[in-house]
Design a protein around this motif. Structure first.
Motif, mmCIF file in Angstrom:
data_model
loop_
_atom_site.group_PDB
_atom_site.id
_atom_site.type_symbol
_atom_site.label_atom_id
_atom_site.label_comp_id
_atom_site.label_asym_id
_atom_site.label_seq_id
_atom_site.Cartn_x
_atom_site.Cartn_y
_atom_site.Cartn_z
ATOM 1 N N GLY A 157 -48.860 41.919 -56.871
ATOM 2 C CA GLY A 157 -50.187 41.314 -56.752
ATOM 3 C C GLY A 157 -51.101 41.992 -55.805
ATOM 4 O O GLY A 157 -50.833 42.865 -55.075
ATOM 5 N N GLU A 172 -38.383 30.598 -59.463
ATOM 6 C CA GLU A 172 -38.904 31.912 -59.077
ATOM 7 C C GLU A 172 -38.355 33.013 -59.988
ATOM 8 O O GLU A 172 -39.086 33.944 -60.349
ATOM 9 N N ASP A 210 -44.169 32.662 -72.257
ATOM 10 C CA ASP A 210 -44.435 31.397 -71.577
ATOM 11 C C ASP A 210 -43.099 30.660 -71.428
ATOM 12 O O ASP A 210 -42.050 31.164 -71.849
ATOM 13 N N GLU A 229 -40.327 32.771 -63.062
ATOM 14 C CA GLU A 229 -41.670 33.324 -62.848
ATOM 15 C C GLU A 229 -41.647 34.847 -62.971
ATOM 16 O O GLU A 229 -42.541 35.445 -63.576
ATOM 17 N N VAL A 230 -40.622 35.473 -62.408
ATOM 18 C CA VAL A 230 -40.466 36.924 -62.510
ATOM 19 C C VAL A 230 -40.300 37.327 -63.975
ATOM 20 O O VAL A 230 -40.939 38.274 -64.445
ATOM 21 N N ARG A 241 -41.267 35.674 -66.654
ATOM 22 C CA ARG A 241 -42.525 35.448 -67.378
ATOM 23 C C ARG A 241 -43.538 36.548 -67.060
ATOM 24 O O ARG A 241 -44.240 37.028 -67.945
ATOM 25 N N TRP A 242 -43.620 36.938 -65.785
ATOM 26 C CA TRP A 242 -44.566 37.981 -65.383
ATOM 27 C C TRP A 242 -44.246 39.295 -66.099
ATOM 28 O O TRP A 242 -45.134 39.951 -66.629
ATOM 29 N N GLY A 285 -44.337 38.503 -70.360
ATOM 30 C CA GLY A 285 -45.478 37.850 -70.992
ATOM 31 C C GLY A 285 -45.099 36.586 -71.737
ATOM 32 O O GLY A 285 -45.946 35.958 -72.368
ATOM 33 N N ASN A 339 -46.038 43.326 -68.867
ATOM 34 C CA ASN A 339 -47.167 43.237 -67.957
ATOM 35 C C ASN A 339 -47.777 44.627 -67.775
ATOM 36 O O ASN A 339 -47.049 45.605 -67.608
ATOM 37 N N LEU A 346 -44.390 40.455 -57.656
ATOM 38 C CA LEU A 346 -45.204 40.468 -58.874
ATOM 39 C C LEU A 346 -46.352 41.472 -58.813
ATOM 40 O O LEU A 346 -47.274 41.419 -59.625
#
Length: 113
Positions: A113, A29, A41, A32-33, A35-36, A39, A65, A111
């Motif tokens: 969303g 997680e 990978d 993921e934060v 990467r968000w 940008g 982002n 994120l």
């Protein structure tokens, strides 16, 4: 120049993970934060962590982002949207996202969303 700018992200990353894990969240997680926000990978993120990339170089290479302006609130007594130095603001964005993750906010809200 603030000393955090020259600090390797890899030296702070384990602290982010520990903070999240103490509250029942996972390394995945936290990744993921990251990467968000940046940008990157998985391979790019791992490369920066392995290379000891400084925060200055890490965020210079990032593709922020487009929803980054939705990150608001206080970190360490400072409103992230009011931070004047661009690099420090990006670091505070990351701090804020990890804080929200550790506080148990749903990932979709973390994120933006």
């Amino acid at each position: 120049m603030h000393r955090i700018f020259g600090t390797p992200v890899s030296s702070v990353y384990p602290l982010y993970v520990t903070k999240a894990e103490r509250k029942g969240r996972t390394r995945a997680e936290v990744d993921e934060v990251l990467r968000w926000l940046t940008g990157f990978d998985d391979a790019e993120l791992a490369g920066h962590l392995a290379a000891g990339t400084t925060f200055a170089d890490f965020f210079a290479a990032a593709r922020l982002n487009p929803a980054v302006d939705r990150i608001t609130g206080v970190v360490c007594g400072v409103r992230v949207e009011d931070v004047e130095d661009s690099l420090m603001q990006k670091i505070r964005y990351l701090d804020k996202l990890v804080d929200e993750l550790a506080k148990g906010r749903p990932m979709v809200k973390v994120l933006r969303g």
